[in-house]
Write a protein that holds these residues in place. Structure first.
Motif, PDB file in Angstrom:
ATOM      1  N   LEU A  47       0.805  -1.349   0.071  1.00  0.00           N
ATOM      2  CA  LEU A  47      -0.001  -0.129   0.211  1.00  0.00           C
ATOM      3  C   LEU A  47       0.905   1.279  -0.140  1.00  0.00           C
ATOM      4  CD1 LEU A  47      -2.567  -1.107   2.652  1.00  0.00           C
ATOM      5  CD2 LEU A  47      -2.597  -1.533   0.105  1.00  0.00           C
ATOM      6  N   ILE A  48       0.830   1.818  -0.935  1.00  0.00           N
ATOM      7  CA  ILE A  48       1.690   3.244  -1.046  1.00  0.00           C
ATOM      8  C   ILE A  48       0.803   4.498  -0.746  1.00  0.00           C
ATOM      9  CG2 ILE A  48       2.751   4.909  -2.716  1.00  0.00           C
ATOM     10  CD1 ILE A  48       3.807   2.508  -4.305  1.00  0.00           C
ATOM     11  N   GLU A  49       1.281   5.007   0.478  1.00  0.00           N
ATOM     12  CA  GLU A  49       0.565   6.081   0.802  1.00  0.00           C
ATOM     13  C   GLU A  49      -0.794   5.958   1.109  1.00  0.00           C
ATOM     14  OE1 GLU A  49       1.637   9.723  -1.062  1.00  0.00           O
ATOM     15  OE2 GLU A  49       3.758   9.227  -1.228  1.00  0.00           O
ATOM     16  N   PRO A  50      -1.258   4.746   1.880  1.00  0.00           N
ATOM     17  CA  PRO A  50      -2.891   4.769   2.230  1.00  0.00           C
ATOM     18  C   PRO A  50      -3.227   5.923   2.971  1.00  0.00           C
ATOM     19  CG  PRO A  50      -1.465   3.214   3.471  1.00  0.00           C
ATOM     20  CD  PRO A  50      -0.472   3.939   2.629  1.00  0.00           C
ATOM     21  N   GLN A  51      -4.447   6.247   2.921  1.00  0.00           N
ATOM     22  CA  GLN A  51      -4.956   7.506   3.597  1.00  0.00           C
ATOM     23  C   GLN A  51      -6.085   7.059   4.625  1.00  0.00           C
ATOM     24  OE1 GLN A  51      -3.531  10.681   2.710  1.00  0.00           O
ATOM     25  NE2 GLN A  51      -2.246   9.291   2.329  1.00  0.00           N
ATOM     26  N   ILE A  52      -6.824   5.791   4.489  1.00  0.00           N
ATOM     27  CA  ILE A  52      -7.907   5.721   5.172  1.00  0.00           C
ATOM     28  C   ILE A  52      -7.687   4.428   6.170  1.00  0.00           C
ATOM     29  CG2 ILE A  52     -10.614   5.065   5.141  1.00  0.00           C
ATOM     30  CD1 ILE A  52     -10.542   6.408   2.432  1.00  0.00           C
TER      31      ILE A  52
ATOM     32  N   VAL B 140       0.809  -4.036  -5.944  1.00  0.00           N
ATOM     33  CA  VAL B 140       1.196  -2.668  -5.402  1.00  0.00           C
ATOM     34  C   VAL B 140      -0.037  -1.937  -5.822  1.00  0.00           C
ATOM     35  CG1 VAL B 140       2.629  -0.600  -5.626  1.00  0.00           C
ATOM     36  CG2 VAL B 140       3.595  -2.998  -5.909  1.00  0.00           C
ATOM     37  N   PHE B 141      -0.454  -1.011  -4.879  1.00  0.00           N
ATOM     38  CA  PHE B 141      -1.751  -0.486  -4.636  1.00  0.00           C
ATOM     39  C   PHE B 141      -1.484   1.304  -4.277  1.00  0.00           C
ATOM     40  CE2 PHE B 141      -2.667  -4.861  -4.021  1.00  0.00           C
ATOM     41  CZ  PHE B 141      -3.823  -4.945  -5.010  1.00  0.00           C
ATOM     42  N   GLY B 142      -1.941   2.064  -4.884  1.00  0.00           N
ATOM     43  CA  GLY B 142      -1.970   3.477  -4.582  1.00  0.00           C
ATOM     44  C   GLY B 142      -3.002   3.996  -3.511  1.00  0.00           C
ATOM     45  N   ARG B 143      -2.761   5.386  -3.424  1.00  0.00           N
ATOM     46  CA  ARG B 143      -3.722   6.114  -2.449  1.00  0.00           C
ATOM     47  C   ARG B 143      -5.087   5.625  -3.088  1.00  0.00           C
ATOM     48  NH1 ARG B 143      -1.358  11.680  -0.397  1.00  0.00           N
ATOM     49  NH2 ARG B 143      -3.359  12.100  -0.524  1.00  0.00           N
ATOM     50  N   GLU B 144      -5.888   6.030  -1.939  1.00  0.00           N
ATOM     51  CA  GLU B 144      -7.548   5.900  -2.327  1.00  0.00           C
ATOM     52  C   GLU B 144      -7.922   7.168  -3.006  1.00  0.00           C
ATOM     53  OE1 GLU B 144      -7.011   3.859   1.787  1.00  0.00           O
ATOM     54  OE2 GLU B 144      -6.037   5.608   0.830  1.00  0.00           O
ATOM     55  N   ASP B 145      -7.414   8.150  -3.037  1.00  0.00           N
ATOM     56  CA  ASP B 145      -7.817   9.481  -3.568  1.00  0.00           C
ATOM     57  C   ASP B 145      -7.039   9.656  -4.828  1.00  0.00           C
ATOM     58  OD1 ASP B 145      -5.421   9.926  -2.397  1.00  0.00           O
ATOM     59  OD2 ASP B 145      -6.111  12.091  -1.427  1.00  0.00           O
ATOM     60  N   ALA B 146      -5.933   9.083  -5.203  1.00  0.00           N
ATOM     61  CA  ALA B 146      -5.215   9.381  -6.111  1.00  0.00           C
ATOM     62  C   ALA B 146      -4.672   8.124  -6.924  1.00  0.00           C
ATOM     63  CB  ALA B 146      -3.858  10.448  -5.660  1.00  0.00           C
ATOM     64  N   GLY B 147      -4.579   7.018  -6.369  1.00  0.00           N
ATOM     65  CA  GLY B 147      -3.961   5.872  -6.948  1.00  0.00           C
ATOM     66  C   GLY B 147      -2.301   5.801  -7.125  1.00  0.00           C
ATOM     67  N   LEU B 148      -1.869   5.252  -7.947  1.00  0.00           N
ATOM     68  CA  LEU B 148      -0.480   5.249  -8.331  1.00  0.00           C
ATOM     69  C   LEU B 148       0.118   6.289  -8.905  1.00  0.00           C
ATOM     70  CD1 LEU B 148       0.028   1.355  -8.559  1.00  0.00           C
ATOM     71  CD2 LEU B 148       0.806   2.725  -6.889  1.00  0.00           C
ATOM     72  N   PRO B 149       1.195   6.885  -8.949  1.00  0.00           N
ATOM     73  CA  PRO B 149       1.919   7.969  -9.548  1.00  0.00           C
ATOM     74  C   PRO B 149       1.786   7.455 -11.132  1.00  0.00           C
ATOM     75  CG  PRO B 149       3.121   7.518  -7.756  1.00  0.00           C
ATOM     76  CD  PRO B 149       2.164   6.437  -7.727  1.00  0.00           C
ATOM     77  N   GLU B 150       1.370   8.374 -12.059  1.00  0.00           N
ATOM     78  CA  GLU B 150       1.318   7.991 -13.533  1.00  0.00           C
ATOM     79  C   GLU B 150       2.552   7.712 -14.125  1.00  0.00           C
ATOM     80  OE1 GLU B 150      -0.905  10.320 -16.186  1.00  0.00           O
ATOM     81  OE2 GLU B 150      -2.755   9.598 -15.069  1.00  0.00           O
ATOM     82  N   GLN B 151       3.858   8.257 -13.428  1.00  0.00           N
ATOM     83  CA  GLN B 151       5.292   7.970 -14.144  1.00  0.00           C
ATOM     84  C   GLN B 151       5.433   6.630 -13.724  1.00  0.00           C
ATOM     85  OE1 GLN B 151       7.231  10.152 -15.658  1.00  0.00           O
ATOM     86  NE2 GLN B 151       8.854   8.643 -16.080  1.00  0.00           N
ATOM     87  N   LEU B 152       5.088   6.140 -12.645  1.00  0.00           N
ATOM     88  CA  LEU B 152       5.271   4.622 -12.364  1.00  0.00           C
ATOM     89  C   LEU B 152       4.618   3.776 -13.322  1.00  0.00           C
ATOM     90  CD1 LEU B 152       6.809   2.786 -10.009  1.00  0.00           C
ATOM     91  CD2 LEU B 152       4.572   2.924  -8.867  1.00  0.00           C
ATOM     92  N   LEU B 153       3.348   4.185 -13.531  1.00  0.00           N
ATOM     93  CA  LEU B 153       2.613   3.415 -14.612  1.00  0.00           C
ATOM     94  C   LEU B 153       3.300   3.295 -15.628  1.00  0.00           C
ATOM     95  CD1 LEU B 153      -0.938   4.453 -13.419  1.00  0.00           C
ATOM     96  CD2 LEU B 153       0.421   2.336 -12.252  1.00  0.00           C
ATOM     97  N   TYR B 154       3.471   4.511 -16.357  1.00  0.00           N
ATOM     98  CA  TYR B 154       4.232   4.764 -17.705  1.00  0.00           C
ATOM     99  C   TYR B 154       5.430   4.066 -17.916  1.00  0.00           C
ATOM    100  CZ  TYR B 154       6.197   7.008 -21.805  1.00  0.00           C
ATOM    101  OH  TYR B 154       6.720   7.453 -22.893  1.00  0.00           O
ATOM    102  N   GLU B 155       6.294   3.923 -16.803  1.00  0.00           N
ATOM    103  CA  GLU B 155       7.563   3.221 -16.759  1.00  0.00           C
ATOM    104  C   GLU B 155       7.415   1.737 -16.736  1.00  0.00           C
ATOM    105  OE1 GLU B 155       9.791   5.133 -13.756  1.00  0.00           O
ATOM    106  OE2 GLU B 155      10.170   6.878 -14.818  1.00  0.00           O
ATOM    107  N   ASN B 156       6.157   1.156 -16.313  1.00  0.00           N
ATOM    108  CA  ASN B 156       6.068  -0.381 -16.375  1.00  0.00           C
ATOM    109  C   ASN B 156       4.678  -0.878 -17.107  1.00  0.00           C
ATOM    110  OD1 ASN B 156       8.314  -1.023 -14.024  1.00  0.00           O
ATOM    111  ND2 ASN B 156       7.162   0.979 -13.253  1.00  0.00           N
ATOM    112  N   PRO B 157       4.466  -0.448 -18.207  1.00  0.00           N
ATOM    113  CA  PRO B 157       3.163  -0.765 -18.817  1.00  0.00           C
ATOM    114  C   PRO B 157       2.829  -2.049 -18.858  1.00  0.00           C
ATOM    115  CG  PRO B 157       4.636  -0.126 -20.565  1.00  0.00           C
ATOM    116  CD  PRO B 157       5.313   0.234 -19.115  1.00  0.00           C
ATOM    117  N   ASP B 158       3.768  -3.113 -18.913  1.00  0.00           N
ATOM    118  CA  ASP B 158       3.611  -4.305 -18.986  1.00  0.00           C
ATOM    119  C   ASP B 158       3.198  -5.151 -17.622  1.00  0.00           C
ATOM    120  OD1 ASP B 158       4.003  -4.426 -21.704  1.00  0.00           O
ATOM    121  OD2 ASP B 158       6.019  -5.069 -21.562  1.00  0.00           O
ATOM    122  N   SER B 159       3.519  -4.318 -16.541  1.00  0.00           N
ATOM    123  CA  SER B 159       2.922  -4.849 -15.023  1.00  0.00           C
ATOM    124  C   SER B 159       2.101  -4.071 -14.622  1.00  0.00           C
ATOM    125  CB  SER B 159       4.335  -4.338 -14.338  1.00  0.00           C
ATOM    126  OG  SER B 159       5.291  -5.257 -14.785  1.00  0.00           O
ATOM    127  N   CYS B 160       1.134  -3.363 -15.309  1.00  0.00           N
ATOM    128  CA  CYS B 160       0.092  -2.631 -14.820  1.00  0.00           C
ATOM    129  C   CYS B 160      -1.487  -3.622 -15.195  1.00  0.00           C
ATOM    130  CB  CYS B 160      -0.323  -1.452 -15.626  1.00  0.00           C
ATOM    131  SG  CYS B 160       0.829  -0.061 -15.172  1.00  0.00           S
TER     132      CYS B 160
END
Length: 168
Positions: free
Chosen positions: A8-13, A99-119
């Motif tokens: 959990l990356i930066e969970p908020q709740i 890997v899961f991102g924040r409830e209000d924002a998800g994962l950073p798009e840069q991380l997703l862009y750099e790892n398209p085959d793992s999304c």
């Protein structure tokens, strides 16, 4: 025994994190909490959601996303509504990190862009923004465990007052 890692990356709740902790405890998955968190780990709502499962939990804390990636080796699977393939497509290996991102924002798009085959994503109807984080984690965990044929999990239940063998 295979290892499944939930990140959990930066969970908020706190209630979501508590529910996810309970899922990890009940399935033997390891939980990785990556800060900064939107609550303290002593938060009563977090503890209540996890109920009395905390002693079953294998949990590691990281102060930041860079620290997490520096201390772990993957393979990583990024759960996001922005992915092109669904969560059932990968054959998840032993040691996988979901890997899961924040409830209000998800994962950073840069991380997703750099790892398209793992999304990966959970299919939803058009117009639905996302599922609750704790529900998404549970679906992901049980897909991996289904693929692994539920190793080390009890795959049957017992009645308290009756014997299943007497049912015709």
């Amino acid at each position: 025994m295979p290892t499944l890692n939930i990140v959990l990356i930066e969970p908020q709740i706190p209630q979501n994190t508590g529910n996810i902790a309970r899922t990890c405890a009940a399935t033997g998955a390891r939980l990785h909490l990556v800060g900064p968190l939107g609550f303290t780990v002593t938060d009563a709502k977090l503890k209540r959601a996890g109920l009395d499962y905390w002693h079953l939990l294998d949990i590691t804390h990281y102060s930041s996303t860079p620290e997490f990636f520096a201390r772990t080796n993957g393979p990583y699977y990024y759960f996001t509504t922005k992915a092109r393939k669904i969560y059932t497509a990968p054959a998840y290996p032993d040691g996988a990190y979901l890997v899961f991102g924040r409830e209000d924002a998800g994962l950073p798009e840069q991380l997703l862009y750099e790892n398209p085959d793992s999304c990966v994503r959970l299919p939803m109807i058009e117009g639905a923004r996302s599922l609750n984080l704790s529900n998404t984690v549970a679906i992901g965990v049980y897909e991996v465990l289904r693929q692994w044929e539920f190793p080390t999990l009890q795959n049957f239940g017992r009645l308290t007052q009756y014997d299943w063998e007497t049912i015709r």
